[in-house]
Design an enzyme around this catalytic site. Structure first.
Site, PDB file in Angstrom:
ATOM      1  N   TRP A   1      21.758 -48.531-124.260  1.00  0.00           N
ATOM      2  CA  TRP A   1      20.831 -49.164-123.314  1.00  0.00           C
ATOM      3  C   TRP A   1      19.383 -48.957-123.765  1.00  0.00           C
ATOM      4  O   TRP A   1      18.545 -49.845-123.597  1.00  0.00           O
ATOM      5  CB  TRP A   1      21.053 -48.587-121.919  1.00  0.00           C
TER       6      TRP A   1
ATOM      7  N   ASN B   1      19.901 -39.539-112.216  1.00  0.00           N
ATOM      8  CA  ASN B   1      19.928 -40.989-112.471  1.00  0.00           C
ATOM      9  C   ASN B   1      20.431 -41.789-111.268  1.00  0.00           C
ATOM     10  O   ASN B   1      19.911 -42.872-110.978  1.00  0.00           O
ATOM     11  CB  ASN B   1      20.775 -41.305-113.708  1.00  0.00           C
TER      12      ASN B   1
ATOM     13  N   GLU C   1      24.955 -45.623-122.514  1.00  0.00           N
ATOM     14  CA  GLU C   1      23.620 -45.239-122.055  1.00  0.00           C
ATOM     15  C   GLU C   1      22.663 -45.083-123.243  1.00  0.00           C
ATOM     16  O   GLU C   1      21.484 -45.441-123.159  1.00  0.00           O
ATOM     17  CB  GLU C   1      23.688 -43.933-121.262  1.00  0.00           C
TER      18      GLU C   1
ATOM     19  N   TRP D   1       5.367 -59.530-101.267  1.00  0.00           N
ATOM     20  CA  TRP D   1       5.332 -58.074-101.176  1.00  0.00           C
ATOM     21  C   TRP D   1       4.340 -57.644-100.097  1.00  0.00           C
ATOM     22  O   TRP D   1       3.330 -58.299 -99.885  1.00  0.00           O
ATOM     23  CB  TRP D   1       4.906 -57.454-102.503  1.00  0.00           C
TER      24      TRP D   1
ATOM     25  N   TRP E   1       7.614 -53.632-107.159  1.00  0.00           N
ATOM     26  CA  TRP E   1       8.250 -52.680-108.061  1.00  0.00           C
ATOM     27  C   TRP E   1       7.264 -52.029-109.026  1.00  0.00           C
ATOM     28  O   TRP E   1       7.483 -50.903-109.487  1.00  0.00           O
ATOM     29  CB  TRP E   1       9.364 -53.364-108.864  1.00  0.00           C
TER      30      TRP E   1
ATOM     31  N   TRP F   1      13.345 -50.625-113.679  1.00  0.00           N
ATOM     32  CA  TRP F   1      12.736 -51.035-112.414  1.00  0.00           C
ATOM     33  C   TRP F   1      13.022 -52.500-112.109  1.00  0.00           C
ATOM     34  O   TRP F   1      13.330 -52.863-110.967  1.00  0.00           O
ATOM     35  CB  TRP F   1      11.232 -50.758-112.437  1.00  0.00           C
TER      36      TRP F   1
END
Length: 491
Positions: free
Chosen positions: A265, A331, A262, A293, A349, A372
């Site tokens: 990341w 999370n 993590e 969308w 998004w 996202w």
């Protein structure tokens, strides 16, 4: 006396393992400065929740600097112009700063290249060092993680300076209170005060507490009702503790690879926005530029319900209310709430990304955008769009009952058998909304929309900057006022 050296603080608000501060201290007289710049980032100026944290973090840093015989100079304005003005006022010889990867900071660093001494201090390894055999950035995180291993472990954190030489004459400083970073009328930050203590001392204390349970992170992080995560993300975002200090704090504390991934990341996402600076505005996969969308009044009503935690899906609503109240969301619940917006509600998004940017205390430019796009399926390294999280079964699977009771007061009296889906159980209270869309209906609508772009190209194919297109129907506005928390919702 030698000419002073400026330390330009940004998202590195600490004294420990602060290489820019140490470099300036070794050179001679030090002038620490923080500049509040709402112009250089453009549309991505700091969100409202982070301004609350910034106020307290700067106050903490100023106190720590005072203990070393120094002070923190505060200025507001475009960073390049302001820094050059301070250099002219003080006769400063150079500026020292920790390297950043947000596109606006990289541009500012280039403009200041003739006077700027950059240090590495916010990453395990500089993202541009972790590349493929051909020298290109990794597009896929798993490959990045493997490539990172040749640079591991990171160097050990540096001790803070014992004292700082002060200039004979300090430059003018603005008052922190005059920046109006704290919310008023209404003050929506009362939950922040209860949940968080910004500053380096609090960050180091949280690291010490987490390392004792870090080996359980792999399983505990998925349970919203338990304290299984580190809750270090805001401290890491503001640089109140360095990532390599956190990394080495885990040494000899069992199997902590999942948490270390993590941390890595964060480096990966900075590498993505280094290669694709517009990644927060553009789909990583070009085919999604044609995604239908939803737009219009009905979609806007659904978006407002999602922001307010009034969707009729308890796990989603609990997460959105936790976000509003505390500036943070668990999370696992972040993924569920994000997937619900993009898949069940078929809303772009970027609408969710902007809301998180304004509401999250830990909203990194790269991390927010990459996460996202991963959930939405639009990113260069992403979940498939057709993989749709089922919020009701996810809630039950990860035993989120107590989490829901904490954040959705209308459901606090319900037993486990009913709390994950009170409508289906016939136990929905009158003051709790019905589902704004059924799970099957939302899933089928999303899959149908996904089919319209199938086979039209998976990704951009190369690391290249794409020009943001005009607004698609129902897509996010690129301008979000920092007062959105106060104006969009009223509680």
């Amino acid at each position: 006396m030698t000419s002073p050296h400026i330390v330009w603080f940004r998202q590195d608000l600490r004294l420990h393992d602060q290489p820019a501060l140490l470099a300036a201290a070794q050179a001679g007289t030090v002038i620490p400065i923080y500049i509040l710049d709402d112009e250089t980032p453009g549309d991505w100026r700091m969100g409202a929740a982070q301004r609350w944290w910034l106020h307290h973090s700067l106050a903490s840093l100023a106190k720590d600097l005072a203990a070393l015989g120094s002070r923190l100079i505060l200025r507001r304005g475009p960073v390049v112009k302001t820094l050059r003005a301070v250099m002219a006022e003080t006769g400063a010889e150079a500026i020292h700063a920790v390297r950043h990867y947000e596109p606006w900071w990289r541009a500012a660093e280039e403009e200041l290249a003739d006077v700027l001494d950059l240090e590495d201090g916010n990453h395990l390894a500089r993202p541009e060092w972790v590349t493929t055999g051909s020298g290109k950035p990794f597009r896929i995180y798993s490959a990045f993680w493997k490539g990172l291993q040749s640079h591991m472990p990171p160097g050990h954190p540096l001790d803070p300076p014992e004292a700082l030489d002060a200039p004979a004459d300090w430059p003018r400083s603005e008052a922190l209170a005059d920046w109006d970073l704290l919310p008023t009328r209404p003050d929506w930050s009362t939950g922040f005060d209860a949940d968080w203590t910004p500053g380096e001392a609090a960050a180091r204390e949280r690291v010490a507490n987490f390392r004792l349970r870090a080996s359980a992170y792999d399983s505990a992080r998925n349970l919203p009702s338990e304290e299984g995560t580190s809750r270090l993300s805001p401290h890491l975002h503001f640089g109140e503790v360095s990532v390599r200090a956190v990394w080495h704090s885990l040494d000899r504390h069992g199997d902590t690879e999942t948490y270390r991934k993590e941390l890595a990341w964060r480096d990966f996402t900075d590498g993505v926005v280094m290669a694709l600076p517009d990644y927060a505005d553009c789909n990583g996969r070009a085919a999604f530029d044609r995604m239908p969308w939803r737009g219009g009044r009905e979609a806007q009503a659904d978006l407002k319900a999602w922001k307010a935690g009034r969707t009729g899906y308890p796990i989603v609503d609990a997460g959105m209310r936790q976000l509003w109240a505390t500036g943070w969301m668990h999370n696992r619940v972040r993924m569920i709430a994000a997937s619900f917006l993009v898949k069940h509600l078929l809303i772009d998004w970027r609408e969710g990304e902007r809301w998180f940017w304004d509401c999250l205390l830990d909203a990194d430019y790269g991390n927010n955008a990459v996460n996202w796009q991963w959930v939405a399926g639009t990113g260069i390294d992403a979940n498939m769009f057709g993989r749709i999280m089922a919020p009701l079964s996810q809630s039950e699977k990860f035993d989120a009952g107590d989490y829901i009771r904490q954040w959705v007061g209308e459901l606090s009296h319900l037993p486990d058998a009913a709390i994950h889906d009170p409508e289906e159980a016939g136990r929905r209270p009158r003051d709790y909304p019905a589902k704004i869309i059924g799970h099957r209906e939302g899933r089928e609508r999303a899959l149908a929309a996904g089919k319209t772009i199938r086979g039209e190209g998976a990704s951009t194919g190369q690391w290249q900057v794409r020009t943001p297109r005009g607004r698609q129907r129902g897509s996010a506005s690129r301008k979000t006022p920092t007062s959105a928390r106060s104006t969009v919702l009223s509680r």
